[in-house]
Design a protein around this motif. Structure first.
Motif, PDB file in Angstrom:
ATOM      1  N   THR A   1       0.829  -1.198   0.000  1.00  0.00           N
ATOM      2  CA  THR A   1       0.000   0.000   0.000  1.00  0.00           C
ATOM      3  C   THR A   1       0.861   1.245   0.000  1.00  0.00           C
ATOM      4  N   GLN A   2       1.814   1.298   0.904  1.00  0.00           N
ATOM      5  CA  GLN A   2       2.609   2.508   1.047  1.00  0.00           C
ATOM      6  C   GLN A   2       3.613   2.695  -0.085  1.00  0.00           C
ATOM      7  N   LEU A   3       3.997   1.625  -0.719  1.00  0.00           N
ATOM      8  CA  LEU A   3       4.996   1.713  -1.779  1.00  0.00           C
ATOM      9  C   LEU A   3       4.377   2.012  -3.138  1.00  0.00           C
ATOM     10  N   PHE A   4       3.224   1.415  -3.435  1.00  0.00           N
ATOM     11  CA  PHE A   4       2.639   1.555  -4.765  1.00  0.00           C
ATOM     12  C   PHE A   4       1.393   2.438  -4.789  1.00  0.00           C
ATOM     13  N   LEU A   5       0.447   2.162  -3.918  1.00  0.00           N
ATOM     14  CA  LEU A   5      -0.840   2.860  -3.963  1.00  0.00           C
ATOM     15  C   LEU A   5      -0.773   4.264  -3.377  1.00  0.00           C
ATOM     16  N   PHE A   6      -0.096   4.434  -2.267  1.00  0.00           N
ATOM     17  CA  PHE A   6      -0.078   5.724  -1.574  1.00  0.00           C
ATOM     18  C   PHE A   6       0.499   6.858  -2.419  1.00  0.00           C
ATOM     19  N   PRO A   7       1.659   6.689  -3.051  1.00  0.00           N
ATOM     20  CA  PRO A   7       2.179   7.804  -3.862  1.00  0.00           C
ATOM     21  C   PRO A   7       1.252   8.217  -4.998  1.00  0.00           C
ATOM     22  N   VAL A   8       0.583   7.246  -5.601  1.00  0.00           N
ATOM     23  CA  VAL A   8      -0.348   7.559  -6.691  1.00  0.00           C
ATOM     24  C   VAL A   8      -1.538   8.349  -6.162  1.00  0.00           C
ATOM     25  N   LEU A   9      -2.099   7.905  -5.033  1.00  0.00           N
ATOM     26  CA  LEU A   9      -3.240   8.611  -4.454  1.00  0.00           C
ATOM     27  C   LEU A   9      -2.878  10.032  -4.029  1.00  0.00           C
ATOM     28  N   VAL A  10      -1.720  10.206  -3.430  1.00  0.00           N
ATOM     29  CA  VAL A  10      -1.312  11.544  -2.984  1.00  0.00           C
ATOM     30  C   VAL A  10      -1.070  12.459  -4.178  1.00  0.00           C
ATOM     31  N   SER A  11      -0.514  11.927  -5.256  1.00  0.00           N
ATOM     32  CA  SER A  11      -0.269  12.771  -6.425  1.00  0.00           C
ATOM     33  C   SER A  11      -1.570  13.199  -7.092  1.00  0.00           C
ATOM     34  N   PHE A  12      -2.598  12.329  -7.058  1.00  0.00           N
ATOM     35  CA  PHE A  12      -3.879  12.686  -7.675  1.00  0.00           C
ATOM     36  C   PHE A  12      -4.798  13.455  -6.732  1.00  0.00           C
ATOM     37  N   LEU A  13      -4.864  13.034  -5.481  1.00  0.00           N
ATOM     38  CA  LEU A  13      -5.852  13.588  -4.550  1.00  0.00           C
ATOM     39  C   LEU A  13      -5.280  14.544  -3.511  1.00  0.00           C
ATOM     40  N   SER A  53      -6.279   1.555   6.208  1.00  0.00           N
ATOM     41  CA  SER A  53      -5.419   1.844   7.352  1.00  0.00           C
ATOM     42  C   SER A  53      -4.025   2.280   6.900  1.00  0.00           C
ATOM     43  N   GLY A  54      -3.486   1.608   5.909  1.00  0.00           N
ATOM     44  CA  GLY A  54      -2.169   1.993   5.398  1.00  0.00           C
ATOM     45  C   GLY A  54      -2.167   3.384   4.804  1.00  0.00           C
ATOM     46  N   ALA A  59      -0.775   8.931   5.488  1.00  0.00           N
ATOM     47  CA  ALA A  59      -1.187  10.301   5.192  1.00  0.00           C
ATOM     48  C   ALA A  59      -1.161  11.176   6.442  1.00  0.00           C
ATOM     49  N   THR A  60      -1.470  10.591   7.591  1.00  0.00           N
ATOM     50  CA  THR A  60      -1.415  11.358   8.841  1.00  0.00           C
ATOM     51  C   THR A  60       0.005  11.825   9.118  1.00  0.00           C
ATOM     52  N   ALA A  61       0.959  10.932   8.997  1.00  0.00           N
ATOM     53  CA  ALA A  61       2.358  11.320   9.205  1.00  0.00           C
ATOM     54  C   ALA A  61       2.800  12.350   8.167  1.00  0.00           C
TER      55      ALA A  61
END
Length: 112
Positions: A1-13, A53-54, A59-61
């Motif tokens: 989650t943190q390696l693949f999905l999180f960066p994509v979500l943060v860049s879009f949203l 959760s991931g 995102a909180t940090a």
């Protein structure tokens, strides 16, 4: 989650919406546990909870690091780490108490 999905979500949203989306995923996943006991639905709700959760946790940090003043950043990130550690102690104790209470009552949706 943190390696693949999180960066994509943060860049879009952005980090705010990613945190919100993660919390929504956790809420839907946890609600689904009580409604669906059969596979593969139960497993899908579990995976949704873990992904949410991931995303919300990371995102909180990110938000704390981004929004804190430079002199307060280390203290605030330390407080997040401490609160996570405390929740790992309190949650199992509270869960055990709730489980024992559910054994004595016939509440709808409670575990047998």
């Amino acid at each position: 989650t943190q390696l693949f999905l999180f960066p994509v979500l943060v860049s879009f949203l952005g980090p705010n919406m990613t945190c919100f989306l993660g919390m929504i995923f956790v809420a839907i996943g946890l609600s689904g546990f009580s409604l669906c006991w059969h596979q593969p639905g139960h497993m899908l709700f579990y995976l949704l909870t873990r992904v949410g959760s991931g995303c919300a946790d990371t995102a909180t940090a990110t938000l704390v690091a981004k929004c804190s003043k430079p002199k307060d950043r280390a203290r605030n990130l330390g407080l997040i780490t401490s609160s996570r550690a405390a929740s790992r102690i309190v949650t199992p104790v509270a869960s055990a108490d709730l489980f024992e209470a559910s054994l004595s009552y016939a509440a709808p949706g409670a575990l047998p």
